[in-house]
Scaffold this motif. Structure first.
Motif, PDB file in Angstrom:
ATOM      1  N   SER A   1       0.824  -1.205   0.000  1.00  0.00           N
ATOM      2  CA  SER A   1       0.000   0.000   0.000  1.00  0.00           C
ATOM      3  C   SER A   1       0.859   1.255   0.000  1.00  0.00           C
ATOM      4  CB  SER A   1      -0.937  -0.008   1.211  1.00  0.00           C
ATOM      5  OG  SER A   1      -1.738   1.147   1.216  1.00  0.00           O
ATOM      6  N   SER A   2       1.954   1.225   0.738  1.00  0.00           N
ATOM      7  CA  SER A   2       2.870   2.369   0.781  1.00  0.00           C
ATOM      8  C   SER A   2       3.457   2.648  -0.599  1.00  0.00           C
ATOM      9  CB  SER A   2       4.009   2.116   1.774  1.00  0.00           C
ATOM     10  OG  SER A   2       3.500   1.943   3.068  1.00  0.00           O
ATOM     11  N   VAL A   3       3.909   1.600  -1.266  1.00  0.00           N
ATOM     12  CA  VAL A   3       4.470   1.751  -2.605  1.00  0.00           C
ATOM     13  C   VAL A   3       3.408   2.281  -3.563  1.00  0.00           C
ATOM     14  CG1 VAL A   3       5.427   0.482  -4.587  1.00  0.00           C
ATOM     15  CG2 VAL A   3       6.255   0.009  -2.270  1.00  0.00           C
ATOM     16  N   ARG A   4       2.191   1.796  -3.459  1.00  0.00           N
ATOM     17  CA  ARG A   4       1.103   2.234  -4.338  1.00  0.00           C
ATOM     18  C   ARG A   4       0.798   3.715  -4.143  1.00  0.00           C
ATOM     19  NH1 ARG A   4      -3.676   3.215  -3.350  1.00  0.00           N
ATOM     20  NH2 ARG A   4      -3.737   2.099  -1.387  1.00  0.00           N
ATOM     21  N   VAL A   5       0.696   4.169  -2.890  1.00  0.00           N
ATOM     22  CA  VAL A   5       0.416   5.581  -2.610  1.00  0.00           C
ATOM     23  C   VAL A   5       1.524   6.467  -3.175  1.00  0.00           C
ATOM     24  CG1 VAL A   5       0.216   7.316  -0.771  1.00  0.00           C
ATOM     25  CG2 VAL A   5      -1.042   5.174  -0.591  1.00  0.00           C
ATOM     26  N   ILE A   6       2.770   6.075  -2.950  1.00  0.00           N
ATOM     27  CA  ILE A   6       3.905   6.853  -3.460  1.00  0.00           C
ATOM     28  C   ILE A   6       3.896   6.862  -4.987  1.00  0.00           C
ATOM     29  CG2 ILE A   6       6.422   6.888  -3.652  1.00  0.00           C
ATOM     30  CD1 ILE A   6       6.476   5.890  -0.704  1.00  0.00           C
ATOM     31  N   ASN A   7       3.724   5.700  -5.603  1.00  0.00           N
ATOM     32  CA  ASN A   7       3.724   5.591  -7.053  1.00  0.00           C
ATOM     33  C   ASN A   7       2.613   6.429  -7.674  1.00  0.00           C
ATOM     34  OD1 ASN A   7       4.721   4.503  -9.532  1.00  0.00           O
ATOM     35  ND2 ASN A   7       2.986   3.107  -9.551  1.00  0.00           N
ATOM     36  N   THR A   8       1.408   6.359  -7.123  1.00  0.00           N
ATOM     37  CA  THR A   8       0.278   7.135  -7.639  1.00  0.00           C
ATOM     38  C   THR A   8       0.558   8.631  -7.545  1.00  0.00           C
ATOM     39  OG1 THR A   8      -1.284   5.384  -7.045  1.00  0.00           O
ATOM     40  CG2 THR A   8      -2.194   7.584  -7.346  1.00  0.00           C
ATOM     41  N   SER A   9       1.113   9.066  -6.440  1.00  0.00           N
ATOM     42  CA  SER A   9       1.414  10.483  -6.256  1.00  0.00           C
ATOM     43  C   SER A   9       2.507  10.960  -7.199  1.00  0.00           C
ATOM     44  CB  SER A   9       1.809  10.756  -4.804  1.00  0.00           C
ATOM     45  OG  SER A   9       0.729  10.485  -3.944  1.00  0.00           O
ATOM     46  N   LEU A  10       3.542  10.150  -7.394  1.00  0.00           N
ATOM     47  CA  LEU A  10       4.619  10.527  -8.306  1.00  0.00           C
ATOM     48  C   LEU A  10       4.119  10.590  -9.744  1.00  0.00           C
ATOM     49  CD1 LEU A  10       7.644   8.527  -6.811  1.00  0.00           C
ATOM     50  CD2 LEU A  10       7.133  10.974  -6.552  1.00  0.00           C
ATOM     51  N   LYS A  11       3.252   9.658 -10.133  1.00  0.00           N
ATOM     52  CA  LYS A  11       2.668   9.691 -11.481  1.00  0.00           C
ATOM     53  C   LYS A  11       1.828  10.953 -11.675  1.00  0.00           C
ATOM     54  CE  LYS A  11       2.382   4.764 -12.556  1.00  0.00           C
ATOM     55  NZ  LYS A  11       1.446   3.638 -12.785  1.00  0.00           N
ATOM     56  N   ALA A  12       1.094  11.347 -10.639  1.00  0.00           N
ATOM     57  CA  ALA A  12       0.279  12.563 -10.718  1.00  0.00           C
ATOM     58  C   ALA A  12       1.158  13.789 -10.883  1.00  0.00           C
ATOM     59  CB  ALA A  12      -0.606  12.693  -9.475  1.00  0.00           C
ATOM     60  N   GLN A  13       2.295  13.823 -10.201  1.00  0.00           N
ATOM     61  CA  GLN A  13       3.226  14.940 -10.351  1.00  0.00           C
ATOM     62  C   GLN A  13       3.709  15.040 -11.796  1.00  0.00           C
ATOM     63  OE1 GLN A  13       6.464  14.588  -7.534  1.00  0.00           O
ATOM     64  NE2 GLN A  13       5.088  14.620  -5.764  1.00  0.00           N
TER      65      GLN A  13
END
Length: 115
Positions: free
Chosen positions: A5-17
């Motif tokens: 879940s931690s990796v998913r939250v980080i990945n989603t946020s970085l993709k949004a950036q």
């Protein structure tokens, strides 16, 4: 489970950036969001202990260093999870099966869009 879940939250946020035309930066605010999304359902004291433990062990920061780092409210964290298409699940622990009613009453979930 928390790691995934931690990796998913980080990945989603970085993709949004990147989608917004910004550089993908792993900032303290993003790490705070990740810790809160994973452990924010605990009591306020336990959640703060998780935050302090994470930042101390991963970044060598003290509770004083974290004082200026904003925290999201529980309602905002639930809203973010409900709106995230890649989120696998959301667990709301309440007494007397009140979670669904609370989601509707707080307008985090609408009757017309709920499955």
């Amino acid at each position: 489970r928390e790691f995934y879940s931690s990796v998913r939250v980080i990945n989603t946020s970085l993709k949004a950036q990147v989608a917004e035309g910004r550089s993908a930066l792993l900032e303290r605010s993003l790490l705070m969001k990740m810790v809160q999304r994973n452990f924010g359902g605990r009591s306020s004291q336990e959640a703060e202990e998780c935050i302090e433990c994470f930042f101390e062990r991963m970044m060598g920061m003290t509770a004083n260093d974290l004082a200026d780092l904003p925290r999201e409210g529980v309602k905002e964290l639930v809203r973010q999870n409900a709106e995230e298409h890649d989120a696998r699940h959301l667990m709301l622990l309440t007494k007397n099966n009140a979670a669904l009613r609370l989601l509707f009453e707080s307008h985090l979930l609408e009757h017309g869009t709920a499955e």
